[in-house]
Write a protein that holds these residues in place. Structure first.
Motif, mmCIF file in Angstrom:
data_model
loop_
_atom_site.group_PDB
_atom_site.id
_atom_site.type_symbol
_atom_site.label_atom_id
_atom_site.label_comp_id
_atom_site.label_asym_id
_atom_site.label_seq_id
_atom_site.Cartn_x
_atom_site.Cartn_y
_atom_site.Cartn_z
ATOM 1 N N LEU A 43 -33.582 20.723 -16.198
ATOM 2 C CA LEU A 43 -34.709 20.452 -15.313
ATOM 3 C C LEU A 43 -35.001 21.625 -14.390
ATOM 4 O O LEU A 43 -36.138 21.858 -14.009
ATOM 5 C CB LEU A 43 -34.440 19.192 -14.486
ATOM 6 C CG LEU A 43 -34.602 17.867 -15.239
ATOM 7 C CD1 LEU A 43 -34.298 16.708 -14.312
ATOM 8 C CD2 LEU A 43 -36.006 17.726 -15.800
ATOM 9 N N GLU A 44 -33.945 22.321 -13.973
ATOM 10 C CA GLU A 44 -34.166 23.455 -13.088
ATOM 11 C C GLU A 44 -34.986 24.537 -13.764
ATOM 12 O O GLU A 44 -35.686 25.315 -13.117
ATOM 13 C CB GLU A 44 -32.823 24.020 -12.626
ATOM 14 C CG GLU A 44 -32.127 23.111 -11.603
ATOM 15 C CD GLU A 44 -30.757 23.646 -11.244
ATOM 16 O OE1 GLU A 44 -30.364 24.683 -11.831
ATOM 17 O OE2 GLU A 44 -30.091 23.037 -10.390
ATOM 18 N N GLY A 45 -34.902 24.603 -15.097
ATOM 19 C CA GLY A 45 -35.669 25.596 -15.819
ATOM 20 C C GLY A 45 -37.102 25.199 -16.073
ATOM 21 O O GLY A 45 -37.874 25.961 -16.637
ATOM 22 N N GLN A 46 -37.490 23.975 -15.663
ATOM 23 C CA GLN A 46 -38.845 23.489 -15.878
ATOM 24 C C GLN A 46 -39.634 23.540 -14.578
ATOM 25 O O GLN A 46 -39.078 23.348 -13.501
ATOM 26 C CB GLN A 46 -38.825 22.051 -16.411
ATOM 27 C CG GLN A 46 -38.102 21.913 -17.746
ATOM 28 C CD GLN A 46 -38.020 20.456 -18.183
ATOM 29 O OE1 GLN A 46 -38.467 19.571 -17.449
ATOM 30 N NE2 GLN A 46 -37.468 20.221 -19.351
ATOM 31 N N ASP A 47 -40.922 23.790 -14.709
ATOM 32 C CA ASP A 47 -41.782 23.772 -13.528
ATOM 33 C C ASP A 47 -42.074 22.337 -13.131
ATOM 34 O O ASP A 47 -42.470 21.522 -13.964
ATOM 35 C CB ASP A 47 -43.087 24.505 -13.832
ATOM 36 C CG ASP A 47 -42.842 25.987 -14.067
ATOM 37 O OD1 ASP A 47 -41.851 26.501 -13.508
ATOM 38 O OD2 ASP A 47 -43.634 26.604 -14.794
ATOM 39 N N SER A 48 -41.884 22.005 -11.865
ATOM 40 C CA SER A 48 -42.151 20.650 -11.379
ATOM 41 C C SER A 48 -42.556 20.720 -9.929
ATOM 42 O O SER A 48 -42.042 21.535 -9.159
ATOM 43 C CB SER A 48 -40.915 19.762 -11.543
ATOM 44 O OG SER A 48 -41.154 18.494 -10.970
ATOM 45 N N LYS A 49 -43.499 19.858 -9.549
ATOM 46 C CA LYS A 49 -43.942 19.783 -8.159
ATOM 47 C C LYS A 49 -43.142 18.751 -7.364
ATOM 48 O O LYS A 49 -43.387 18.569 -6.177
ATOM 49 C CB LYS A 49 -45.426 19.435 -8.112
ATOM 50 C CG LYS A 49 -46.315 20.502 -8.742
ATOM 51 C CD LYS A 49 -47.780 20.126 -8.655
ATOM 52 C CE LYS A 49 -48.658 21.192 -9.285
ATOM 53 N NZ LYS A 49 -50.091 20.841 -9.228
ATOM 54 N N LEU A 50 -42.217 18.062 -8.027
ATOM 55 C CA LEU A 50 -41.414 17.050 -7.337
ATOM 56 C C LEU A 50 -40.366 17.727 -6.462
ATOM 57 O O LEU A 50 -39.749 18.722 -6.873
ATOM 58 C CB LEU A 50 -40.714 16.135 -8.340
ATOM 59 C CG LEU A 50 -41.590 15.190 -9.150
ATOM 60 C CD1 LEU A 50 -40.747 14.449 -10.168
ATOM 61 C CD2 LEU A 50 -42.310 14.210 -8.238
ATOM 62 N N PRO A 51 -40.118 17.191 -5.287
ATOM 63 C CA PRO A 51 -39.019 17.716 -4.466
ATOM 64 C C PRO A 51 -37.687 17.539 -5.184
ATOM 65 O O PRO A 51 -37.507 16.627 -5.988
ATOM 66 C CB PRO A 51 -39.088 16.866 -3.182
ATOM 67 C CG PRO A 51 -40.456 16.285 -3.190
ATOM 68 C CD PRO A 51 -40.859 16.126 -4.616
ATOM 69 N N SER A 52 -36.737 18.423 -4.877
ATOM 70 C CA SER A 52 -35.441 18.370 -5.553
ATOM 71 C C SER A 52 -34.729 17.051 -5.302
ATOM 72 O O SER A 52 -34.054 16.523 -6.193
ATOM 73 C CB SER A 52 -34.569 19.532 -5.069
ATOM 74 O OG SER A 52 -34.391 19.461 -3.656
ATOM 75 N N SER A 53 -34.877 16.466 -4.097
ATOM 76 C CA SER A 53 -34.214 15.194 -3.806
ATOM 77 C C SER A 53 -34.744 14.079 -4.694
ATOM 78 O O SER A 53 -33.990 13.237 -5.187
ATOM 79 C CB SER A 53 -34.404 14.829 -2.334
ATOM 80 O OG SER A 53 -35.776 14.706 -2.021
ATOM 81 N N VAL A 54 -36.072 14.087 -4.918
ATOM 82 C CA VAL A 54 -36.662 13.070 -5.784
ATOM 83 C C VAL A 54 -36.211 13.251 -7.222
ATOM 84 O O VAL A 54 -35.881 12.297 -7.927
ATOM 85 C CB VAL A 54 -38.196 13.118 -5.686
ATOM 86 C CG1 VAL A 54 -38.827 12.134 -6.661
ATOM 87 C CG2 VAL A 54 -38.648 12.812 -4.267
ATOM 88 N N ARG A 55 -36.143 14.504 -7.674
ATOM 89 C CA ARG A 55 -35.699 14.772 -9.040
ATOM 90 C C ARG A 55 -34.259 14.348 -9.237
ATOM 91 O O ARG A 55 -33.890 13.774 -10.267
ATOM 92 C CB ARG A 55 -35.880 16.252 -9.353
ATOM 93 C CG ARG A 55 -37.324 16.732 -9.275
ATOM 94 C CD ARG A 55 -37.436 18.223 -9.494
ATOM 95 N NE ARG A 55 -37.142 18.594 -10.871
ATOM 96 C CZ ARG A 55 -36.997 19.854 -11.279
ATOM 97 N NH1 ARG A 55 -37.127 20.848 -10.409
ATOM 98 N NH2 ARG A 55 -36.743 20.121 -12.537
ATOM 99 N N ASN A 56 -33.405 14.614 -8.249
ATOM 100 C CA ASN A 56 -32.003 14.202 -8.355
ATOM 101 C C ASN A 56 -31.875 12.697 -8.412
ATOM 102 O O ASN A 56 -31.056 12.147 -9.159
ATOM 103 C CB ASN A 56 -31.202 14.767 -7.183
ATOM 104 C CG ASN A 56 -31.062 16.279 -7.242
ATOM 105 O OD1 ASN A 56 -31.130 16.872 -8.321
ATOM 106 N ND2 ASN A 56 -30.875 16.915 -6.095
ATOM 107 N N THR A 57 -32.697 12.009 -7.594
ATOM 108 C CA THR A 57 -32.660 10.542 -7.613
ATOM 109 C C THR A 57 -33.070 10.009 -8.975
ATOM 110 O O THR A 57 -32.455 9.088 -9.519
ATOM 111 C CB THR A 57 -33.598 9.981 -6.528
ATOM 112 O OG1 THR A 57 -33.193 10.469 -5.257
ATOM 113 C CG2 THR A 57 -33.538 8.458 -6.509
ATOM 114 N N LEU A 58 -34.125 10.589 -9.551
ATOM 115 C CA LEU A 58 -34.563 10.162 -10.882
ATOM 116 C C LEU A 58 -33.480 10.414 -11.913
ATOM 117 O O LEU A 58 -33.240 9.593 -12.807
ATOM 118 C CB LEU A 58 -35.847 10.906 -11.265
ATOM 119 C CG LEU A 58 -37.120 10.500 -10.516
ATOM 120 C CD1 LEU A 58 -38.272 11.418 -10.904
ATOM 121 C CD2 LEU A 58 -37.478 9.055 -10.819
#
Length: 495
Positions: A43-58
């Protein structure tokens, strides 16, 4: 003796299977951290507008889902092996156990139990992490029950308020930030009267209960009472707006908004001066309403007061003080001399004028943000909406706590209640309009797509229970009002 050896053998097999199951679970748990690290790296290698905290929760939630389904898969494999073993043992007796039948029984029970636990766990976790839950499971049903009938286009700025006349002929009124109030033919969508007496944003419009007179509140610190005379045009066939509805909901750019020149808007009669001007406030007058009988009117202002006026003399009868911040709305009871005012101080207040010698006040505390509106319903109930994304139903005889609470995903603007059917219409900042009953059960959501519904914040709603074509009207900051036909029997049946 042969029976004892067979039972011992089956016991040993069951023990070995349990060991293999526990080993597989341990292997699964030992690899969880490796999987999570690998997923995070991906995921870190992908472009995303989500905050890191939200991505970790998902990631954590998806990991829980994967682990639960993996355990279910292992359990089902073990049950299948047990079925095969039992079939081998019972084959000599001419009896078998069908795996499909067991799946409908034991397998289904275990899977259902595990799935329900997973579902409840995910709901709890997700509610704790975010309140933006969007559901569209009832979209198709809502579109069939809630049909767009007519759009009223002509204002040059956002529309703050919408109201329906109580006398014949029944017309629609809109109050806009473009400093005007317009009256419309509900059937044709034609502008009938234009009021231009204010020099500020028109924030509210209400019709007199028995006469062709309107009451408007404005940012110019006044409220105006003005008379109108309308003649309804001949109704034209209404196009089927359902043919325009799209399945995809998309954001609309400013260039797609109405241009402010509705049909018949330029040649409609204009009223330029009021019968009476109410001038006691020191700030924006955000709302106004008629008391029962129409001989008095109440106004709410950003100067933190509400004023009660005698309509005939324009004299101030009472100044209602007590709110700590700006008022946002006021509403009167349809049959009794009661007034409710809402405020940015997170409270709303009930003012009782039934005794001419005194007036009492009760304070309702239950919201955590601005109370955007509070309205009366049948009996002794009041419904309040707030920027804290909740709507609460209150019993006037018990102010301690609401009897029902509706939680939403967006701030709630000026609500309205269909008194006869006890249905609440909730306009939202996020362009949604939802319908609930008084017990807090969601009934429907009005269609909202690239061709239907509001394109900007929905500011207000108003029911017209007796009109044969449109029984709900909404207005928004996209400069238009919309008339809807709500099939209330079908709506209640769906509940």
């Amino acid at each position: 003796m042969p029976i004892e050896s067979a039972s011992c053998a089956s016991a040993r097999q069951a023990k070995q299977k349990r060991k293999s199951h526990s080993l597989s679970i341990r292997r699964t748990n030992s690899s969880e951290q490796e999987r999570a690290g690998l997923q995070r790296d991906m995921l870190e290698g992908q472009d995303s507008k989500l905050p890191s905290s939200v991505r970790n929760t998902l990631l954590e939630l998806f990991g829980q889902i994967e682990r639960e389904f993996e355990n279910l898969y292992i359990e089902n494999l073990e049950l299948r092996r047990e079925i095969d073993t039992l079939n081998e043992r019972l084959a000599g007796e001419g009896q078998t156990i069908d795996g499909a039948e067991l799946s409908k029984g034991q397998l289904k029970t275990k899977a259902s139990h595990s799935t329900s636990q997973l579902s409840q766990k995910l709901k709890t976790t997700y509610k704790a992490s975010t309140s933006k839950i969007v559901s569209s499971f009832k979209t198709t049903t809502s579109r069939a029950i809630c049909q767009l009938v007519k759009e009223y286009v002509g204002h040059r700025d956002g529309i703050w308020d919408v109201s329906v006349a109580k006398t014949q002929p029944v017309v629609l009124g809109t109050a806009s930030a473009d400093h005007t109030a317009l009256l419309w033919s509900i059937e044709t969508g034609k502008c009938l009267v234009k009021y231009v007496g204010h020099v500020g944003s028109v924030n509210s419009i209400k019709f007199h209960p028995t006469e062709q007179v309107a009451l408007t509140a404005s940012g110019d610190q006044t409220a105006h009472i003005w008379r109108y005379i309308v003649q309804l045009p001949t109704p034209q066939p209404t196009a089927d707006c359902n043919q325009m509805s799209g399945e995809d909901e998309v954001e609309i750019s400013d260039k797609d908004e109405p241009d402010g020149d509705g049909d018949g808007f330029s040649d409609c009669p204009t009223v330029r001066a009021p019968l009476t001007s109410l001038k006691s406030h020191q700030g924006v007058v955000i709302a106004a309403d008629w008391l029962v009988g129409g001989k008095q009117a109440v106004t709410a202002s950003w100067d933190r007061t509400a004023n009660l006026y005698d309509v005939e003399t324009s004299e101030l009868v009472h100044s209602l003080t007590g709110h700590d911040q700006e008022l946002t709305h006021c509403c009167t009871h349809p049959t009794q001399r009661l007034v409710v005012t809402s405020s940015r101080d997170t409270t709303f207040r009930l003012w009782d004028f039934r005794d001419p010698s005194i007036h009492s006040v009760n304070v309702f505390q239950g919201h955590t943000d601005t109370v955007t509106s509070a309205v009366f319903t049948v009996g002794d109930n009041v419904v309040s909406g707030s920027d804290d994304r909740t709507v609460k139903v209150w019993d006037l005889k018990n102010m301690r706590s609401p009897i029902a609470t509706i939680r939403t995903d967006s701030a709630v603007n000026r609500i309205n209640v269909c008194v006869g059917q006890r249905i609440i219409a909730l306009p939202h900042d996020n362009r949604q309009v939802r319908l609930f009953d008084m017990s807090g059960v969601r009934l429907a959501r009005l269609p909202r797509s690239n061709r239907q519904g509001h394109r900007r914040m929905v500011c207000c709603s108003a029911w017209s229970e007796d009109h044969p074509i449109c029984n709900l009207f909404t207005c928004g900051f996209d400069r238009q009002a919309i008339g809807w036909n709500i099939n209330i029997p079908a709506l209640l049946q769906e509940k």
